[in-house]
Write a protein that holds these residues in place. Structure first.
Motif, PDB file in Angstrom:
ATOM      1  N   GLU A 170       0.764  -1.333   0.120  1.00 27.55           N
ATOM      2  CA  GLU A 170       0.136   0.070   0.098  1.00 27.55           C
ATOM      3  C   GLU A 170       0.826   1.165   0.067  1.00 27.55           C
ATOM      4  OE1 GLU A 170      -3.247  -0.071  -0.517  1.00 27.55           O
ATOM      5  OE2 GLU A 170      -3.415  -2.163  -0.318  1.00 27.55           O
ATOM      6  N   GLY A 171       2.236   1.201   0.739  1.00 32.86           N
ATOM      7  CA  GLY A 171       2.920   2.341   0.662  1.00 32.86           C
ATOM      8  C   GLY A 171       3.514   2.644  -0.729  1.00 32.86           C
ATOM      9  N   TRP A 172       3.758   1.379  -1.429  1.00 34.26           N
ATOM     10  CA  TRP A 172       4.120   1.505  -2.784  1.00 34.26           C
ATOM     11  C   TRP A 172       3.210   2.453  -3.816  1.00 34.26           C
ATOM     12  CZ3 TRP A 172       4.910  -3.015  -6.655  1.00 34.26           C
ATOM     13  CH2 TRP A 172       5.556  -2.614  -8.019  1.00 34.26           C
ATOM     14  N   PHE A 173       2.103   2.262  -3.526  1.00 35.26           N
ATOM     15  CA  PHE A 173       0.883   2.761  -4.311  1.00 35.26           C
ATOM     16  C   PHE A 173       0.798   4.218  -3.853  1.00 35.26           C
ATOM     17  CE2 PHE A 173      -0.209  -1.438  -5.758  1.00 35.26           C
ATOM     18  CZ  PHE A 173      -0.950  -1.189  -6.658  1.00 35.26           C
ATOM     19  N   LEU A 174       1.126   4.657  -2.525  1.00 29.81           N
ATOM     20  CA  LEU A 174       0.876   5.929  -1.926  1.00 29.81           C
ATOM     21  C   LEU A 174       2.202   6.813  -2.307  1.00 29.81           C
ATOM     22  CD1 LEU A 174      -0.590   7.944  -0.176  1.00 29.81           C
ATOM     23  CD2 LEU A 174       0.625   7.186   1.615  1.00 29.81           C
ATOM     24  N   VAL A 175       3.391   6.361  -2.620  1.00 31.84           N
ATOM     25  CA  VAL A 175       4.435   7.130  -3.008  1.00 31.84           C
ATOM     26  C   VAL A 175       4.260   7.355  -4.315  1.00 31.84           C
ATOM     27  CG1 VAL A 175       6.976   6.969  -3.160  1.00 31.84           C
ATOM     28  CG2 VAL A 175       5.929   5.972  -0.990  1.00 31.84           C
ATOM     29  N   GLN A 176       3.882   6.309  -5.133  1.00 27.58           N
ATOM     30  CA  GLN A 176       3.676   6.640  -6.540  1.00 27.58           C
ATOM     31  C   GLN A 176       2.534   7.716  -6.856  1.00 27.58           C
ATOM     32  OE1 GLN A 176       5.760   4.710  -8.779  1.00 27.58           O
ATOM     33  NE2 GLN A 176       5.031   6.058 -10.396  1.00 27.58           N
ATOM     34  N   GLN A 177       1.482   7.854  -5.995  1.00 22.86           N
ATOM     35  CA  GLN A 177       0.599   8.853  -6.122  1.00 22.86           C
ATOM     36  C   GLN A 177       1.220  10.125  -5.907  1.00 22.86           C
ATOM     37  OE1 GLN A 177      -2.937   7.361  -4.128  1.00 22.86           O
ATOM     38  NE2 GLN A 177      -3.501   5.865  -5.436  1.00 22.86           N
ATOM     39  N   LEU A 178       1.865  10.318  -4.787  1.00 18.63           N
ATOM     40  CA  LEU A 178       2.629  11.395  -4.499  1.00 18.63           C
ATOM     41  C   LEU A 178       3.443  11.979  -5.490  1.00 18.63           C
ATOM     42  CD1 LEU A 178       3.096  10.861  -0.483  1.00 18.63           C
ATOM     43  CD2 LEU A 178       1.443  12.334  -1.578  1.00 18.63           C
ATOM     44  N   CYS A 179       4.354  11.141  -6.017  1.00 20.38           N
ATOM     45  CA  CYS A 179       5.108  11.362  -7.164  1.00 20.38           C
ATOM     46  C   CYS A 179       4.491  12.045  -8.421  1.00 20.38           C
ATOM     47  CB  CYS A 179       6.199  10.277  -7.595  1.00 20.38           C
ATOM     48  SG  CYS A 179       7.333   9.722  -6.046  1.00 20.38           S
ATOM     49  N   TYR A 180       3.239  11.274  -8.612  1.00 19.08           N
ATOM     50  CA  TYR A 180       2.341  11.751  -9.807  1.00 19.08           C
ATOM     51  C   TYR A 180       2.009  13.100  -9.460  1.00 19.08           C
ATOM     52  CZ  TYR A 180      -1.023  11.367 -13.347  1.00 19.08           C
ATOM     53  OH  TYR A 180      -1.820  11.685 -14.478  1.00 19.08           O
ATOM     54  N   ILE A 181       1.410  13.378  -8.353  1.00 15.07           N
ATOM     55  CA  ILE A 181       1.040  14.628  -8.009  1.00 15.07           C
ATOM     56  C   ILE A 181       1.897  15.777  -8.244  1.00 15.07           C
ATOM     57  CG2 ILE A 181       0.027  16.127  -6.089  1.00 15.07           C
ATOM     58  CD1 ILE A 181      -1.365  13.768  -5.070  1.00 15.07           C
ATOM     59  N   LEU A 182       3.184  15.344  -7.758  1.00 16.74           N
ATOM     60  CA  LEU A 182       4.079  16.471  -7.897  1.00 16.74           C
ATOM     61  C   LEU A 182       4.950  16.552  -8.966  1.00 16.74           C
ATOM     62  CD1 LEU A 182       5.763  15.624  -4.408  1.00 16.74           C
ATOM     63  CD2 LEU A 182       4.303  17.538  -4.776  1.00 16.74           C
ATOM     64  N   LYS A 184       6.737  14.213 -10.632  1.00 17.67           N
ATOM     65  CA  LYS A 184       8.007  13.636 -10.522  1.00 17.67           C
ATOM     66  C   LYS A 184       7.674  12.158 -11.165  1.00 17.67           C
ATOM     67  CE  LYS A 184       9.955  16.610  -8.223  1.00 17.67           C
ATOM     68  NZ  LYS A 184      10.966  17.759  -8.803  1.00 17.67           N
ATOM     69  N   ALA A 185       6.609  11.724 -11.719  1.00 21.68           N
ATOM     70  CA  ALA A 185       6.318  10.453 -12.250  1.00 21.68           C
ATOM     71  C   ALA A 185       5.338  10.416 -13.340  1.00 21.68           C
ATOM     72  CB  ALA A 185       5.975   9.462 -11.134  1.00 21.68           C
ATOM     73  N   GLN A 186       5.417   9.678 -14.468  1.00 20.74           N
ATOM     74  CA  GLN A 186       4.415   9.587 -15.421  1.00 20.74           C
ATOM     75  C   GLN A 186       3.115   8.580 -15.229  1.00 20.74           C
ATOM     76  OE1 GLN A 186       6.726   8.121 -18.671  1.00 20.74           O
ATOM     77  NE2 GLN A 186       6.623  10.206 -19.672  1.00 20.74           N
ATOM     78  N   HIS A 187       3.169   8.022 -14.019  1.00 17.36           N
ATOM     79  CA  HIS A 187       2.200   6.848 -13.573  1.00 17.36           C
ATOM     80  C   HIS A 187       1.822   7.318 -12.224  1.00 17.36           C
ATOM     81  CE1 HIS A 187       5.415   5.164 -15.910  1.00 17.36           C
ATOM     82  NE2 HIS A 187       4.531   4.618 -16.767  1.00 17.36           N
ATOM     83  N   HIS A 188       0.482   7.385 -12.055  1.00 17.87           N
ATOM     84  CA  HIS A 188      -0.078   7.249 -10.668  1.00 17.87           C
ATOM     85  C   HIS A 188      -0.103   5.950  -9.900  1.00 17.87           C
ATOM     86  CE1 HIS A 188      -3.504   5.548 -12.515  1.00 17.87           C
ATOM     87  NE2 HIS A 188      -4.110   5.340 -11.108  1.00 17.87           N
ATOM     88  N   SER A 189       0.035   4.574 -10.892  1.00 14.95           N
ATOM     89  CA  SER A 189      -0.047   3.423 -10.023  1.00 14.95           C
ATOM     90  C   SER A 189       1.185   2.741 -10.630  1.00 14.95           C
ATOM     91  CB  SER A 189      -1.220   2.849 -10.460  1.00 14.95           C
ATOM     92  OG  SER A 189      -1.231   1.517 -10.160  1.00 14.95           O
ATOM     93  N   PRO A 190       1.503   1.790  -9.633  1.00 15.99           N
ATOM     94  CA  PRO A 190       2.995   0.948 -10.226  1.00 15.99           C
ATOM     95  C   PRO A 190       2.476  -0.042 -11.069  1.00 15.99           C
ATOM     96  CG  PRO A 190       2.814   1.295  -7.693  1.00 15.99           C
ATOM     97  CD  PRO A 190       1.525   1.766  -8.164  1.00 15.99           C
ATOM     98  N   MET A 191       1.200  -0.479 -11.286  1.00 13.44           N
ATOM     99  CA  MET A 191       0.798  -1.342 -12.220  1.00 13.44           C
ATOM    100  C   MET A 191       1.028  -0.905 -13.565  1.00 13.44           C
ATOM    101  SD  MET A 191      -0.373  -3.967 -10.505  1.00 13.44           S
ATOM    102  CE  MET A 191       0.980  -3.467  -9.505  1.00 13.44           C
ATOM    103  N   LEU A 192       0.632   0.357 -13.758  1.00 13.04           N
ATOM    104  CA  LEU A 192       0.872   0.970 -15.014  1.00 13.04           C
ATOM    105  C   LEU A 192       2.256   1.026 -15.567  1.00 13.04           C
ATOM    106  CD1 LEU A 192      -1.611   4.101 -14.915  1.00 13.04           C
ATOM    107  CD2 LEU A 192      -2.010   2.016 -16.263  1.00 13.04           C
ATOM    108  N   ARG A 193       3.111   1.272 -14.494  1.00 12.66           N
ATOM    109  CA  ARG A 193       4.701   1.332 -14.812  1.00 12.66           C
ATOM    110  C   ARG A 193       5.180  -0.130 -15.231  1.00 12.66           C
ATOM    111  NH1 ARG A 193       9.104   3.745 -10.577  1.00 12.66           N
ATOM    112  NH2 ARG A 193      10.853   3.556 -12.025  1.00 12.66           N
ATOM    113  N   LEU A 194       4.640  -1.165 -14.507  1.00 19.28           N
ATOM    114  CA  LEU A 194       4.922  -2.566 -14.742  1.00 19.28           C
ATOM    115  C   LEU A 194       4.598  -3.088 -16.137  1.00 19.28           C
ATOM    116  CD1 LEU A 194       4.323  -4.301 -11.298  1.00 19.28           C
ATOM    117  CD2 LEU A 194       6.594  -3.963 -12.284  1.00 19.28           C
ATOM    118  N   ALA A 195       3.310  -2.260 -16.393  1.00 17.35           N
ATOM    119  CA  ALA A 195       2.922  -2.780 -17.622  1.00 17.35           C
ATOM    120  C   ALA A 195       3.336  -2.005 -18.842  1.00 17.35           C
ATOM    121  CB  ALA A 195       1.189  -2.462 -17.682  1.00 17.35           C
TER     122      ALA A 195
END
Length: 347
Positions: A170-182, A184-195
């Motif tokens: 769950e923390g992995w998903f939360l950090v990814q969403q925070l990076c997306y908000i700021l 710093k990331a193209q994906h809001h979910s690690p599942m999109l990154r893995l795909a």
């Protein structure tokens, strides 16, 4: 706080990048549908176990198969999952391609199959793991397995480690969403990154291409697609009703409302089972009332079956019901939730 608001505004103002609110909302769309279907199947199974009992027993497998067909249809047709298409989003491969492919072009095979597996298989396996953990905790609490069991240490270690594993997930998903908000990331979910894909909004060209593809289909294909589209539209339009229905059920079955429910739904005590073979049952029942009919020993952790009223050791009743789904004395259909632990004044 102002910096976070500026990032949210900048993310929302982008031409193709969806806001965090759209991304999270489409994630929760399918999660709201499964509980409604699950309760519907439960009501059907309880009203007629012989006809609909298999639907409840195999609900997870039936649901994952329907989900697989639904997601495959939308990924092939518009490069998006059902919920992403509902919010006018599509998936594109991660890369520096200046010209985005149209939604009708579909995803490359690698990204398509990775997306399909992550959309369908990961939630299914996570749900199964949670059920396994719940079952192991119950067995460990009531000492279903003998103390000398060789794998007792393993599953106790697994139960101790699972909360930390789940917190990390769950923390992995939360950090990814925070990076997306700021930003710093193209994906809001690690599942999109893995795909290997990212979400963008549908353009006017995408919408026109989807309409042309639907109009250019053959009569047979058109009929099938219209039927699937009608089902999808019915599901999407019924989500709001399903959410209200679930909230009503939560209130109806809440603990503070149980007394009112009992007064409204109280039924007379049913007669004893007419099909019970008294000769066979008397042979099974021991003469000593404190003895378990299954192990023929003094009962330990006395537990009654609410379907029949007979009392056994908890371990005996749990193992028998789990294996046979019926009462060992009357043969009545019984599930694990029908086990009722008894507490004597001495204990």
């Amino acid at each position: 706080m102002a910096e976070l608001g500026a990032h949210l505004t900048a993310a929302s103002a982008g031409d193709d990048r969806p806001s965090i609110f759209e991304a999270v909302a489409q994630d929760s769309l399918m999660a709201a549908l499964k509980p409604a279907l699950q309760h519907l199947v439960k009501v059907l199974a309880e009203s007629n176990p012989g006809r609909y009992g298999f639907l409840w027993h195999w609900f997870d497998e039936i649901y994952v198969l329907l989900d697989l067909l639904l997601q495959q249809h939308y990924l092939s047709r518009c490069s998006a999952s059902f919920s992403e298409n509902f919010y006018s989003l599509k998936r594109i491969p991660v890369g520096d391609c200046r010209q985005q492919p149209l939604a009708t072009a579909g995803l490359p095979k690698r990204q398509h199959w990775k997306s399909l597996l992550l959309l369908v298989l990961v939630p299914y396996l996570k749900g199964k793991l949670e059920k396994l953990v719940s079952s192991l905790r119950e067995e460990d609490e009531y000492s279903i397995h003998p103390p000398s069991s060789s794998w007792k240490r393993f599953y106790r270690a697994f139960l101790a480690a699972y909360p930390f594993v789940n917190m990390t997930w769950e923390g992995w998903f939360l950090v990814q969403q925070l990076c997306y908000i700021l930003g710093k990331a193209q994906h809001h979910s690690p599942m999109l990154r893995l795909a290997g894909v990212r979400l963008v909004r549908l353009t006017a060209e995408d919408i026109q291409a989807l309409e042309k593809k639907l109009a250019g289909a053959t009569s047979m294909q058109s009929a099938v697609k219209k039927a699937l589209g009608g089902i999808a539209f019915s599901l999407s339009s019924g989500l709001s009703v399903s959410v209200f229905f679930l909230q009503f059920l939560d209130w109806w079955y809440s603990s503070e409302n149980q007394e009112a429910i009992k007064s409204l739904t109280a039924l007379p005590t049913p007669p004893p089972p007419v099909h019970l073979d008294h000769g066979a049952s008397s042979a099974l029942l021991p003469k000593l009332k404190t003895m378990c009919p299954l192990c023929r020993k003094i009962r330990v952790n006395a537990t009654a079956l609410s379907t029949s009223g007979f009392v056994f050791c908890y371990r005996c009743a749990y193992s028998y019901v789990k294996a046979h789904q019926r009462c060992p004395i009357t043969g009545y259909a019984t599930e694990l939730q029908h086990l009722v632990k008894l507490y004597s004044p001495e204990s």
